[in-house]
Design an enzyme around this catalytic site. Structure first.
Site, mmCIF file in Angstrom:
data_model
loop_
_atom_site.group_PDB
_atom_site.id
_atom_site.type_symbol
_atom_site.label_atom_id
_atom_site.label_comp_id
_atom_site.label_asym_id
_atom_site.label_seq_id
_atom_site.Cartn_x
_atom_site.Cartn_y
_atom_site.Cartn_z
ATOM 1 N N ASP A 30 51.129 34.346 36.544
ATOM 2 C CA ASP A 30 51.283 33.085 37.263
ATOM 3 C C ASP A 30 52.569 33.143 38.090
ATOM 4 O OD1 ASP A 30 51.988 30.218 37.795
ATOM 5 O OD2 ASP A 30 50.205 29.870 36.571
ATOM 6 N N HIS A 94 39.272 26.804 41.327
ATOM 7 C CA HIS A 94 38.549 28.010 40.908
ATOM 8 C C HIS A 94 38.905 28.147 39.431
ATOM 9 C CE1 HIS A 94 37.295 32.394 41.953
ATOM 10 N NE2 HIS A 94 37.317 32.289 40.628
ATOM 11 N N HIS A 96 40.064 28.949 35.903
ATOM 12 C CA HIS A 96 40.982 29.958 35.386
ATOM 13 C C HIS A 96 41.520 29.483 34.050
ATOM 14 C CE1 HIS A 96 43.311 27.188 37.925
ATOM 15 N NE2 HIS A 96 44.371 27.474 37.202
#
Length: 102
Positions: A30, A94, A96
């Protein structure tokens, strides 16, 4: 999806180092970590959120990847986190899964 940052990373339009990759998903660190180790596990298929899953096999494959990533990195204690929807803090539309570990 042409404007999805994760799709762009997968398609090499945005450079990123993969922590893990298989036929179903990939994982990256991240860019705004909330823990010492903060990894995102992302399906290669563009699925907007957990609510959009039509085949539960993808969840199985994502969690298998989490176990492999943790073994590879020596992570024994960790949290997983999935934000579903903007109101719940999902910033990238999206699916995750966050792996957070110290």
């Amino acid at each position: 999806m042409e404007n999805c940052i994760f799709c762009k990373i997968l398609n090499k339009q945005i450079p990123s180092e993969f922590v893990y990759e298989d036929d179903y998903c990939f994982a990256i660190n991240d860019i705004n970590p909330k823990a010492n180790k903060h990894i995102l596990v992302i399906p290669k298929e563009h699925i907007e959120s957990l609510n959009e899953i039509s085949d539960t096999k993808i969840i199985q494959k994502l969690f298998e990847a989490i176990f492999k990533i943790n073994e590879k990195l020596g992570i024994k204690a960790y949290q997983t986190h999935i934000n579903t929807g903007k109101e719940a803090g999902q910033e990238v539309m999206h699916l995750h899964i966050h792996i957070l570990a110290d």
